[in-house]
Design a protein around this motif. Structure first.
Motif, mmCIF file in Angstrom:
data_model
loop_
_atom_site.group_PDB
_atom_site.id
_atom_site.type_symbol
_atom_site.label_atom_id
_atom_site.label_comp_id
_atom_site.label_asym_id
_atom_site.label_seq_id
_atom_site.Cartn_x
_atom_site.Cartn_y
_atom_site.Cartn_z
ATOM 1 N N PHE A 235 0.250 13.029 1.693
ATOM 2 C CA PHE A 235 0.631 11.624 1.526
ATOM 3 C C PHE A 235 -0.344 10.708 2.266
ATOM 4 O O PHE A 235 -0.692 9.629 1.770
ATOM 5 N N ARG A 236 -0.793 11.116 3.441
ATOM 6 C CA ARG A 236 -1.777 10.319 4.179
ATOM 7 C C ARG A 236 -3.080 10.212 3.399
ATOM 8 O O ARG A 236 -3.711 9.152 3.364
ATOM 9 N N SER B 147 -2.611 7.773 0.664
ATOM 10 C CA SER B 147 -2.615 6.419 1.225
ATOM 11 C C SER B 147 -4.023 5.929 1.459
ATOM 12 O O SER B 147 -4.355 4.758 1.202
ATOM 13 N N GLN B 148 -4.892 6.807 1.961
ATOM 14 C CA GLN B 148 -6.290 6.433 2.185
ATOM 15 C C GLN B 148 -6.997 6.176 0.853
ATOM 16 O O GLN B 148 -7.860 5.301 0.755
ATOM 17 N N THR C 88 9.813 3.705 1.399
ATOM 18 C CA THR C 88 9.147 2.466 0.988
ATOM 19 C C THR C 88 10.158 1.392 0.610
ATOM 20 O O THR C 88 10.027 0.221 0.992
ATOM 21 N N LEU D 208 -6.525 2.576 -0.442
ATOM 22 C CA LEU D 208 -6.855 1.479 0.474
ATOM 23 C C LEU D 208 -7.614 0.346 -0.217
ATOM 24 O O LEU D 208 -7.313 -0.835 -0.022
ATOM 25 N N TYR E 28 9.601 9.706 0.415
ATOM 26 C CA TYR E 28 8.618 8.628 0.606
ATOM 27 C C TYR E 28 8.962 7.399 -0.234
ATOM 28 O O TYR E 28 8.732 6.255 0.193
ATOM 29 N N ARG F 279 0.830 -1.205 0.000
ATOM 30 C CA ARG F 279 0.000 0.000 0.000
ATOM 31 C C ARG F 279 0.868 1.261 0.000
ATOM 32 O O ARG F 279 0.600 2.213 -0.733
ATOM 33 N N ASP F 280 1.927 1.250 0.797
ATOM 34 C CA ASP F 280 2.835 2.401 0.804
ATOM 35 C C ASP F 280 3.558 2.542 -0.530
ATOM 36 O O ASP F 280 3.883 3.660 -0.948
ATOM 37 N N ALA G 237 1.055 4.287 -2.762
ATOM 38 C CA ALA G 237 0.885 5.670 -2.310
ATOM 39 C C ALA G 237 2.109 6.516 -2.644
ATOM 40 O O ALA G 237 1.979 7.651 -3.119
ATOM 41 N N SER G 238 3.299 5.976 -2.410
ATOM 42 C CA SER G 238 4.513 6.748 -2.698
ATOM 43 C C SER G 238 4.691 6.954 -4.197
ATOM 44 O O SER G 238 5.173 8.009 -4.633
#
Length: 481
Positions: free
Chosen positions: A470-471, A474-475, A402, A478, A398, A323-324, A327-328
């Motif tokens: 970034f958060r 990430s959401q 990762t 999901l 980021y 997931r990271d 996102a990254s």
């Protein structure tokens, strides 16, 4: 078609319809007012952007699982449509200045963005191929729209021939994957693997062929040879758009296919991804050093950045890291998009007819004569390198985080070393602007200057708000897992 399915593809349907209507309307718009076509194209993209934003919290599957409308696809749709709007802003004055003000430029751009949107939503390998062709064919035409310019025609021909060749690899990969699992659905492939009915060896061959095809689209080494010639020969606003849109679309497919559907192949493919990432970072940055033409320099820079994004893909197969990794990658693509468009806006400001203003020596004295434009270019070059306080620094932070979390320390070391290597050719532009004497000329274009100014401010502001952003990314991803 159910209401849910219609809602899932509403941005795509709207944009295709708008592009088709615009293509017909352009027949009745005289050459003197071709700017109206650009305005209508930007309006259509703005509406599409709003429709995509409304889907951010959605998690809808449509057409028997062939389409996924989730946070991942919505984020990318916003990136594609936003890139299209900026691309139109850069092209509006440029096309008139270069006497290639052809109205079909804008509908074709919308069709290509439609393919990118479909690519982001594709949850079936056949849809991936259809999306790849839909986004690519308009770009082949647009690369040669500056006819009878030989460089533009050469760019279109090379892009078409190599793109068709790469598309063949994707088709063969889809066929092999179907033979291994009896399905082209990504969810079906996961189910076949879980049930033990998949032929893993054949699936591995299929995945490798798909990787080659998509590797061409994102310009990974050794599938990158088309990039410098096409980027140099194509109209510069299109080059700026391709460097973001085509790359993001290719990585959208790579991330969804490999991280979400094929983690079982990680043991076999991680070494391949590792080598591709390292080679791309080294080759892109190393060859960029010797370039004298700024379009070719930024082309090799684009190749190198594909290698950095590929670092995150290397971590696939590790559930806690995947997931990271997504996102990254998306966060880096966002930062790269802002920086890339800003840098290309400066290039467009200096570019004249017949390739004038595109050599690095043409930037001599820019800092003294046009301090605001030079300051913007300085910020973009620092962001490309990854120096704070820029979004480029946070994007690499980021990515490296990762990669280290996945246990690939040496790949992170290579990433840092190649970033230092890139400083040479990026700072060379800065040295030319501030430490050399010259008398550069720019072409007054308010939209181009606006893009460069807003881009420079955004590069810094986005770095300040990088953590919450970034958060949020990430959401958004999901539901991909």
């Amino acid at each position: 078609m159910t209401t849910i399915e219609f809602y899932a593809i509403l941005p795509l349907i709207f944009l295709v319809a708008w592009a088709s209507i615009l293509l017909l309307l352009d027949l009745f718009i005289t050459r003197k007012v071709k700017g109206l076509t650009a305005i209508l194209a930007a309006l259509g993209l703005g509406i599409t952007l709003v429709l995509a934003a409304l889907q951010l919290s959605a998690g809808t599957t449509a057409f028997n699982g062939m389409i996924e409308a989730d946070g991942f696809s919505s984020f990318l749709q916003i990136l594609f449509t936003g890139s299209g709007i900026i691309g139109i802003a850069l092209a509006y004055g440029y096309l008139k200045r270069m006497s290639i003000n052809r109205g079909e430029f804008y509908p074709l751009l919308l069709y290509s963005i439609s393919g990118m949107i479909l690519m982001a939503q594709a949850a079936d390998l056949i849809v991936v191929f259809l999306a790849l062709e839909l986004l690519s064919i308009p770009l082949y035409i647009l690369a040669g729209i500056a006819r009878p310019n030989p460089a533009s025609e050469e760019a279109a021909l090379k892009y078409f021939l190599l793109g068709a060749f790469a598309g063949g690899f994707v088709v063969y990969g889809v066929a092999m994957s179907f033979g291994a699992t009896s399905t082209t659905s990504l969810a079906g492939i996961v189910s076949a693997i879980s049930a033990g009915s998949a032929d893993i060896s054949l699936l591995l061959v299929g995945a490798g062929l798909i990787l080659i095809g998509l590797g061409f689209k994102v310009a990974l080494v050794p599938f990158h040879m088309w990039t410098p010639d096409v980027y140099q020969g194509a109209p510069t606003p299109l080059t700026a758009f391709m460097a973001v849109g085509a790359k993001a679309a290719g990585f959208a497919a790579l991330l969804r296919i490999f991280l979400a559907a094929l983690p079982v192949l990680a043991d076999n493919l991680v070494p391949v991804f590792w080598i591709l990432s390292a080679l791309t970072m080294f080759a892109g940055n190393l060859i960029a050093i010797v370039q004298e033409n700024i379009k070719r320099m930024l082309a090799y820079s684009s190749i190198a950045h594909a290698g950095y994004i590929m670092m995150a893909v290397v971590a696939f197969g590790q559930e806690l890291v995947s997931r990271d990794a997504v996102a990254s990658s998306l966060f880096y693509l966002l930062g790269y998009a802002v920086t890339n468009f800003g840098a290309w806006s400066v290039v467009i400001a200096l570019e004249g007819a017949e390739g004038k203003g595109l050599q690095l020596e043409d930037y001599y004295g820019l800092g003294k004569k046009y301090p605001a434009l030079a300051a913007a270019m300085l910020i973009f070059m620092l962001s490309f390198i990854g120096i704070p306080p820029t979004i480029g620094f946070m994007g690499k932070f980021y990515l490296f985080q990762t990669v280290l979390a996945g246990g690939y320390t040496w790949l992170a070391v290579i990433g840092v070393l190649t970033s230092l290597l890139s400083a040479y050719y990026y700072l060379r532009v800065v040295v030319n602007m501030y430490m050399r004497e010259g008398d550069p000329e720019i072409y007054p274009d308010r939209l181009v200057q606006l893009v460069s100014a807003v881009g420079a401010v955004s590069v810094v502001l986005l770095s300040i708000f990088a953590t919450p952003l970034f958060r949020w990314v990430s959401q958004a991803v999901l539901k991909l897992f």
